[in-house]
Design a protein around this motif. Sequence first.
Motif, PDB file in Angstrom:
ATOM      1  N   SER A 297     -12.398  16.774  -3.003  1.00 53.75           N
ATOM      2  CA  SER A 297     -11.856  18.131  -3.035  1.00 53.75           C
ATOM      3  C   SER A 297     -12.457  19.034  -1.962  1.00 53.75           C
ATOM      4  N   THR A 298     -13.600  18.648  -1.387  1.00 53.71           N
ATOM      5  CA  THR A 298     -14.246  19.488  -0.370  1.00 53.71           C
ATOM      6  C   THR A 298     -13.768  19.174   1.039  1.00 53.71           C
ATOM      7  N   LEU A 299     -12.922  18.165   1.201  1.00 51.94           N
ATOM      8  CA  LEU A 299     -12.480  17.754   2.531  1.00 51.94           C
ATOM      9  C   LEU A 299     -11.393  18.682   3.060  1.00 51.94           C
ATOM     10  N   SER A 300     -11.259  18.699   4.369  1.00 50.29           N
ATOM     11  CA  SER A 300     -10.151  19.421   4.991  1.00 50.29           C
ATOM     12  C   SER A 300      -8.844  18.678   4.720  1.00 50.29           C
ATOM     13  N   GLY A 301      -7.727  19.329   5.034  1.00 54.54           N
ATOM     14  CA  GLY A 301      -6.436  18.684   4.804  1.00 54.54           C
ATOM     15  C   GLY A 301      -6.289  17.385   5.568  1.00 54.54           C
ATOM     16  N   GLY A 302      -6.702  17.372   6.834  1.00 58.60           N
ATOM     17  CA  GLY A 302      -6.611  16.145   7.619  1.00 58.60           C
ATOM     18  C   GLY A 302      -7.502  15.046   7.081  1.00 58.60           C
ATOM     19  N   GLN A 303      -8.706  15.400   6.637  1.00 54.53           N
ATOM     20  CA  GLN A 303      -9.615  14.407   6.065  1.00 54.53           C
ATOM     21  C   GLN A 303      -9.062  13.844   4.759  1.00 54.53           C
ATOM     22  N   GLN A 304      -8.453  14.693   3.939  1.00 52.63           N
ATOM     23  CA  GLN A 304      -7.861  14.212   2.693  1.00 52.63           C
ATOM     24  C   GLN A 304      -6.738  13.232   2.958  1.00 52.63           C
ATOM     25  N   ARG A 305      -5.903  13.520   3.979  1.00 57.15           N
ATOM     26  CA  ARG A 305      -4.805  12.604   4.293  1.00 57.15           C
ATOM     27  C   ARG A 305      -5.350  11.253   4.749  1.00 57.15           C
ATOM     28  N   ARG A 306      -6.411  11.279   5.544  1.00 51.80           N
ATOM     29  CA  ARG A 306      -6.998  10.016   6.009  1.00 51.80           C
ATOM     30  C   ARG A 306      -7.666   9.258   4.869  1.00 51.80           C
ATOM     31  N   ALA A 307      -8.254   9.986   3.911  1.00 51.77           N
ATOM     32  CA  ALA A 307      -8.847   9.319   2.746  1.00 51.77           C
ATOM     33  C   ALA A 307      -7.764   8.628   1.918  1.00 51.77           C
ATOM     34  N   LEU A 308      -6.633   9.291   1.749  1.00 52.52           N
ATOM     35  CA  LEU A 308      -5.522   8.680   1.016  1.00 52.52           C
ATOM     36  C   LEU A 308      -4.972   7.462   1.762  1.00 52.52           C
ATOM     37  N   LEU A 309      -4.972   7.536   3.085  1.00 52.40           N
ATOM     38  CA  LEU A 309      -4.543   6.378   3.875  1.00 52.40           C
ATOM     39  C   LEU A 309      -5.526   5.228   3.690  1.00 52.40           C
ATOM     40  N   ALA A 310      -6.825   5.542   3.670  1.00 53.26           N
ATOM     41  CA  ALA A 310      -7.828   4.488   3.448  1.00 53.26           C
ATOM     42  C   ALA A 310      -7.619   3.816   2.099  1.00 53.26           C
ATOM     43  N   ARG A 311      -7.319   4.615   1.073  1.00 53.50           N
ATOM     44  CA  ARG A 311      -7.047   4.032  -0.245  1.00 53.50           C
ATOM     45  C   ARG A 311      -5.854   3.086  -0.192  1.00 53.50           C
TER      46      ARG A 311
ATOM     47  N   ASP B 124       4.583   8.683   2.345  1.00 52.11           N
ATOM     48  CA  ASP B 124       5.466   9.827   2.104  1.00 52.11           C
ATOM     49  C   ASP B 124       4.905  11.043   2.842  1.00 52.11           C
ATOM     50  N   GLU B 125       5.540  11.413   3.934  1.00 52.96           N
ATOM     51  CA  GLU B 125       5.145  12.582   4.741  1.00 52.96           C
ATOM     52  C   GLU B 125       3.648  12.544   5.108  1.00 52.96           C
ATOM     53  N   PRO B 126       3.207  11.526   5.841  1.00 59.10           N
ATOM     54  CA  PRO B 126       1.766  11.397   6.127  1.00 59.10           C
ATOM     55  C   PRO B 126       1.198  12.512   7.002  1.00 59.10           C
ATOM     56  N   THR B 127       2.049  13.233   7.754  1.00 60.77           N
ATOM     57  CA  THR B 127       1.530  14.300   8.618  1.00 60.77           C
ATOM     58  C   THR B 127       1.886  15.690   8.105  1.00 60.77           C
ATOM     59  N   ALA B 128       2.404  15.789   6.878  1.00 54.57           N
ATOM     60  CA  ALA B 128       2.819  17.093   6.344  1.00 54.57           C
ATOM     61  C   ALA B 128       1.633  18.040   6.235  1.00 54.57           C
TER      62      ALA B 128
ATOM     63  N   GLY C  45       0.843  -1.179   0.000  1.00 53.55           N
ATOM     64  CA  GLY C  45       0.000   0.000   0.000  1.00 53.55           C
ATOM     65  C   GLY C  45       0.883   1.234   0.000  1.00 53.55           C
ATOM     66  N   TYR C  46       0.495   2.238  -0.785  1.00 58.78           N
ATOM     67  CA  TYR C  46       1.327   3.447  -0.893  1.00 58.78           C
ATOM     68  C   TYR C  46       0.466   4.687  -0.721  1.00 58.78           C
ATOM     69  N   MET C  47       0.893   5.571   0.153  1.00 55.94           N
ATOM     70  CA  MET C  47       0.213   6.845   0.379  1.00 55.94           C
ATOM     71  C   MET C  47       1.158   7.966  -0.024  1.00 55.94           C
ATOM     72  N   PRO C  48       0.881   8.669  -1.118  1.00 52.66           N
ATOM     73  CA  PRO C  48       1.752   9.764  -1.553  1.00 52.66           C
ATOM     74  C   PRO C  48       1.542  10.997  -0.681  1.00 52.66           C
ATOM     75  N   GLN C  49       2.491  11.916  -0.779  1.00 45.67           N
ATOM     76  CA  GLN C  49       2.332  13.164  -0.028  1.00 45.67           C
ATOM     77  C   GLN C  49       1.213  14.009  -0.620  1.00 45.67           C
ATOM     78  N   ASN C  50       1.095  13.996  -1.949  1.00 45.94           N
ATOM     79  CA  ASN C  50       0.051  14.754  -2.625  1.00 45.94           C
ATOM     80  C   ASN C  50      -0.477  13.949  -3.802  1.00 45.94           C
ATOM     81  N   LEU C  51      -1.741  14.200  -4.172  1.00 47.52           N
ATOM     82  CA  LEU C  51      -2.281  13.600  -5.380  1.00 47.52           C
ATOM     83  C   LEU C  51      -1.645  14.251  -6.595  1.00 47.52           C
TER      84      LEU C  51
END
Length: 251
Positions: free
Chosen positions: A138-152, A164-168, A78-84
């Motif tokens: 796109s409507t999520l907060s920064g923290g919600q977006q990071r958690r969504a990427l983690l879920a993916r 990659d920088e999960p708490t940036a 599983g891979y979570m990038p810093q940004n989409l």
Amino acid sequence: MPEKPVIEFDDVSFTYGGPPVLENISFALARGTFTSIVGPNGGGKSTLLKLILGLLTPDSGRISVLGGLPRRAGKRIGYMPQNLTSDPFFPVSVTDLVLMGRLCIARNFGPYTRADKEAARAALDEVQLSDIRNRQFSTLSGGQQRRALLARAIAPAPELLLLDEPTAGLDMKSEVRMNELLGRLSSRMTILLVSHNLGFVTRFTKNVICVKGTVAVHPTEEITSDLLDEVYGGNFKIVRHDHDCTGEDCR
């Protein structure tokens, strides 16, 4: 028979056509470890991740991931990038984003299966986003977006999780929530993450890979200000959240 390391580098070197970015790298990580990668910008951290993912091929040496070649381990990582890298305003729902993590699972062309949808639902439950699963990403907060990427990243139930920088860029509350999530996930999968948050590194991870052209692996308790001065080339002080001091002990 001893279990094979989850990740093993044997005398690996890599260059983009100029001076070596990584040179004569050798290390191994055991299954179940929670490890951070630290180092200065341009030191080779992202290159190291790309080599593990099989996106780059070393100029020399050997890399083993989950017992085989990196490019063959993709379905188990599983891979979570810093940004989409795609348009952040692309109209995709949170659920659809998480379902994309299931595309690596062997399947025929066609709609997502019931198993895919159940896995996505479980991943959203894990990161506490089930209540907004139908909202646009796109409507999520920064923290919600990071958690969504983690879920993916965890939707395909990987054996190895790379981040990659999960708490940036997160505020304190979102950072604490992310740290708690990763702590729970570390009980069932091997985790390797890049982080500039040295407080997180010293508190949560068991091992630290220091990358600056070469690589050295240290237990967390060996990470001192002097070692970080050597890695980053600057003056560092560590705030250790796992140590409580009062009165004279704080001097």
